[in-house]
Design a protein around this motif. Structure first.
Motif, PDB file in Angstrom:
ATOM      1  N   GLY A  84      -0.277  22.156   0.483  1.00 35.56           N
ATOM      2  CA  GLY A  84      -0.231  21.536  -0.832  1.00 35.56           C
ATOM      3  C   GLY A  84       0.920  20.568  -1.032  1.00 35.56           C
ATOM      4  N   LYS A  85       1.689  20.333   0.016  1.00 34.84           N
ATOM      5  CA  LYS A  85       2.812  19.402  -0.090  1.00 34.84           C
ATOM      6  C   LYS A  85       2.287  17.965  -0.045  1.00 34.84           C
ATOM      7  CE  LYS A  85       7.100  18.077   2.164  1.00 34.84           C
ATOM      8  NZ  LYS A  85       7.977  18.275   3.306  1.00 34.84           N
ATOM      9  N   VAL A  86       2.814  17.125  -0.937  1.00 28.76           N
ATOM     10  CA  VAL A  86       2.390  15.726  -1.003  1.00 28.76           C
ATOM     11  C   VAL A  86       3.440  14.864  -0.293  1.00 28.76           C
ATOM     12  CG1 VAL A  86       1.865  13.782  -2.513  1.00 28.76           C
ATOM     13  CG2 VAL A  86       1.215  16.099  -3.196  1.00 28.76           C
ATOM     14  N   ARG A  87       2.977  14.070   0.652  1.00 30.10           N
ATOM     15  CA  ARG A  87       3.846  13.125   1.352  1.00 30.10           C
ATOM     16  C   ARG A  87       3.383  11.722   1.025  1.00 30.10           C
ATOM     17  NH1 ARG A  87       2.892  14.380   7.114  1.00 30.10           N
ATOM     18  NH2 ARG A  87       1.503  15.934   6.333  1.00 30.10           N
ATOM     19  N   ALA A  88       4.340  10.864   0.785  1.00 33.21           N
ATOM     20  CA  ALA A  88       4.016   9.471   0.476  1.00 33.21           C
ATOM     21  C   ALA A  88       4.540   8.568   1.591  1.00 33.21           C
ATOM     22  CB  ALA A  88       4.640   9.063  -0.855  1.00 33.21           C
ATOM     23  N   SER A  89       3.771   7.566   1.931  1.00 30.95           N
ATOM     24  CA  SER A  89       4.220   6.556   2.896  1.00 30.95           C
ATOM     25  C   SER A  89       3.837   5.197   2.330  1.00 30.95           C
ATOM     26  CB  SER A  89       3.572   6.782   4.262  1.00 30.95           C
ATOM     27  OG  SER A  89       2.165   6.768   4.154  1.00 30.95           O
ATOM     28  N   LYS A  90       4.571   4.186   2.734  1.00 28.59           N
ATOM     29  CA  LYS A  90       4.318   2.850   2.196  1.00 28.59           C
ATOM     30  C   LYS A  90       4.154   1.849   3.319  1.00 28.59           C
ATOM     31  CE  LYS A  90       9.173   1.519   1.599  1.00 28.59           C
ATOM     32  NZ  LYS A  90       9.569   1.996   2.850  1.00 28.59           N
ATOM     33  N   ARG A  91       3.492   0.763   2.985  1.00 23.21           N
ATOM     34  CA  ARG A  91       3.334  -0.343   3.930  1.00 23.21           C
ATOM     35  C   ARG A  91       3.412  -1.627   3.122  1.00 23.21           C
ATOM     36  NH1 ARG A  91      -1.905  -2.020   7.434  1.00 23.21           N
ATOM     37  NH2 ARG A  91      -0.847  -3.568   8.680  1.00 23.21           N
ATOM     38  N   VAL A  92       4.342  -2.486   3.496  1.00 22.70           N
ATOM     39  CA  VAL A  92       4.523  -3.769   2.820  1.00 22.70           C
ATOM     40  C   VAL A  92       4.402  -4.859   3.873  1.00 22.70           C
ATOM     41  CG1 VAL A  92       6.091  -5.189   1.445  1.00 22.70           C
ATOM     42  CG2 VAL A  92       6.052  -2.710   1.118  1.00 22.70           C
ATOM     43  N   LEU A  93       3.548  -5.819   3.617  1.00 28.53           N
ATOM     44  CA  LEU A  93       3.316  -6.901   4.568  1.00 28.53           C
ATOM     45  C   LEU A  93       3.265  -8.207   3.803  1.00 28.53           C
ATOM     46  CD1 LEU A  93       2.497  -7.819   7.452  1.00 28.53           C
ATOM     47  CD2 LEU A  93       0.141  -7.465   6.749  1.00 28.53           C
ATOM     48  N   SER A  94       4.121  -9.149   4.180  1.00 27.03           N
ATOM     49  CA  SER A  94       4.134 -10.467   3.535  1.00 27.03           C
ATOM     50  C   SER A  94       3.754 -11.530   4.554  1.00 27.03           C
ATOM     51  CB  SER A  94       5.524 -10.776   2.973  1.00 27.03           C
ATOM     52  OG  SER A  94       5.828  -9.898   1.926  1.00 27.03           O
ATOM     53  N   TYR A  95       3.013 -12.514   4.109  1.00 30.15           N
ATOM     54  CA  TYR A  95       2.629 -13.612   4.993  1.00 30.15           C
ATOM     55  C   TYR A  95       2.332 -14.857   4.173  1.00 30.15           C
ATOM     56  CZ  TYR A  95      -2.046 -12.053   3.634  1.00 30.15           C
ATOM     57  OH  TYR A  95      -3.147 -11.678   2.925  1.00 30.15           O
ATOM     58  N   SER A 151       0.848  -1.188   0.000  1.00 35.07           N
ATOM     59  CA  SER A 151       0.000   0.000   0.000  1.00 35.07           C
ATOM     60  C   SER A 151       0.881   1.233   0.000  1.00 35.07           C
ATOM     61  CB  SER A 151      -0.888   0.049   1.247  1.00 35.07           C
ATOM     62  OG  SER A 151      -1.802  -1.007   1.246  1.00 35.07           O
ATOM     63  N   VAL A 152       0.536   2.180  -0.854  1.00 30.45           N
ATOM     64  CA  VAL A 152       1.221   3.465  -0.888  1.00 30.45           C
ATOM     65  C   VAL A 152       0.160   4.531  -0.662  1.00 30.45           C
ATOM     66  CG1 VAL A 152       2.662   5.048  -2.211  1.00 30.45           C
ATOM     67  CG2 VAL A 152       2.921   2.587  -2.525  1.00 30.45           C
ATOM     68  N   ARG A 153       0.408   5.383   0.316  1.00 28.86           N
ATOM     69  CA  ARG A 153      -0.550   6.433   0.667  1.00 28.86           C
ATOM     70  C   ARG A 153       0.051   7.785   0.329  1.00 28.86           C
ATOM     71  NH1 ARG A 153      -3.381   7.419   6.550  1.00 28.86           N
ATOM     72  NH2 ARG A 153      -4.708   9.121   5.857  1.00 28.86           N
ATOM     73  N   PHE A 154      -0.709   8.581  -0.390  1.00 30.26           N
ATOM     74  CA  PHE A 154      -0.304   9.932  -0.745  1.00 30.26           C
ATOM     75  C   PHE A 154      -1.194  10.897   0.028  1.00 30.26           C
ATOM     76  CE2 PHE A 154       0.575   7.195  -4.362  1.00 30.26           C
ATOM     77  CZ  PHE A 154       1.900   7.478  -4.614  1.00 30.26           C
ATOM     78  N   GLU A 155      -0.577  11.736   0.870  1.00 28.95           N
ATOM     79  CA  GLU A 155      -1.324  12.710   1.675  1.00 28.95           C
ATOM     80  C   GLU A 155      -0.956  14.114   1.233  1.00 28.95           C
ATOM     81  OE1 GLU A 155      -1.700  11.529   6.042  1.00 28.95           O
ATOM     82  OE2 GLU A 155       0.172  10.578   5.393  1.00 28.95           O
ATOM     83  N   VAL A 156      -1.952  14.983   1.165  1.00 29.90           N
ATOM     84  CA  VAL A 156      -1.732  16.374   0.805  1.00 29.90           C
ATOM     85  C   VAL A 156      -2.004  17.220   2.042  1.00 29.90           C
ATOM     86  CG1 VAL A 156      -2.394  18.248  -0.743  1.00 29.90           C
ATOM     87  CG2 VAL A 156      -2.522  15.877  -1.533  1.00 29.90           C
ATOM     88  N   ASP A 157      -0.995  17.993   2.492  1.00 25.73           N
ATOM     89  CA  ASP A 157      -1.206  18.843   3.665  1.00 25.73           C
ATOM     90  C   ASP A 157      -1.826  20.180   3.237  1.00 25.73           C
ATOM     91  OD1 ASP A 157       0.865  20.407   2.681  1.00 25.73           O
ATOM     92  OD2 ASP A 157       2.319  19.747   4.179  1.00 25.73           O
ATOM     93  N   SER A 158      -2.106  21.055   4.198  1.00 19.93           N
ATOM     94  CA  SER A 158      -2.798  22.318   3.911  1.00 19.93           C
ATOM     95  C   SER A 158      -1.982  23.248   3.012  1.00 19.93           C
ATOM     96  CB  SER A 158      -3.155  23.026   5.220  1.00 19.93           C
ATOM     97  OG  SER A 158      -1.975  23.268   5.974  1.00 19.93           O
TER      98      SER A 158
END
Length: 116
Positions: free
Chosen positions: A64-75, A55-62
Motif C-alpha cells: 500500500g505504499k505510494v511511490r512517485a517518480s517524475k520525468r521531465v523532457l524539454s525539446y 509526467s508524474v507516475r504514482f505507483e502503489v506496491d503490495s
C-alpha cells in the motif's frame, strides 16, 4: 486503450480534476486494484519556442505504499531558421572533423615521402 513506453495505458483528459476523479471512482476506473496512475502535461513556451513534457507516475506496491517518480523532457521544434542554422552547424562540424583526421594523415604521408 493506448501505449506509452510500450505499456498499455488508458488516457483520460482531465478538464475538471475533482469531478473527473469522482466519475472514475464511480465506474470503478480508480479502485483498490489500481496499480499506478500517471499524470502528464505538455507545456509550450512561445518566447523560447520550447516544448516541455512533464509526467508524474504514482505507483502503489503490495503493502500500500505510494511511490512517485517524475520525468521531465524539454525539446525545441526545428523551425525554418533553426533548421538552417542546424544544417550549417552540422556541415561545419563535418568539415572540421575532416580537417582533424586529414591533417595527421597528410603529416604521416608527407613525413614518409620526405624520407625517401
Amino acid at each position: 486503450r493506448a501505449t506509452y513506453l510500450d505499456a498499455p495505458v488508458y488516457p483520460k483528459m482531465l478538464r475538471e480534476a475533482q469531478k473527473d476523479i469522482k466519475a472514475m471512482r464511480a465506474v470503478q476506473w480508480l479502485d483498490v486494484q489500481t496499480a499506478d496512475v500517471t499524470v502528464s502535461t505538455l507545456v509550450y513556451s512561445d518566447v523560447e519556442e520550447l516544448f516541455t513534457s512533464v509526467s508524474v507516475r504514482f505507483e502503489v506496491d503490495s503493502a500500500g505504499k505510494v511511490r512517485a517518480s517524475k520525468r521531465v523532457l524539454s525539446y525545441r521544434d526545428l523551425i525554418e531558421t533553426t533548421r538552417i542554422s542546424f544544417a550549417g552547424s552540422m556541415f561545419g562540424v563535418i568539415f572540421f572533423c575532416s580537417l582533424g583526421v586529414g591533417h595527421p594523415v597528410y603529416q604521416l604521408y608527407h613525413s614518409r615521402s620526405c624520407r625517401n
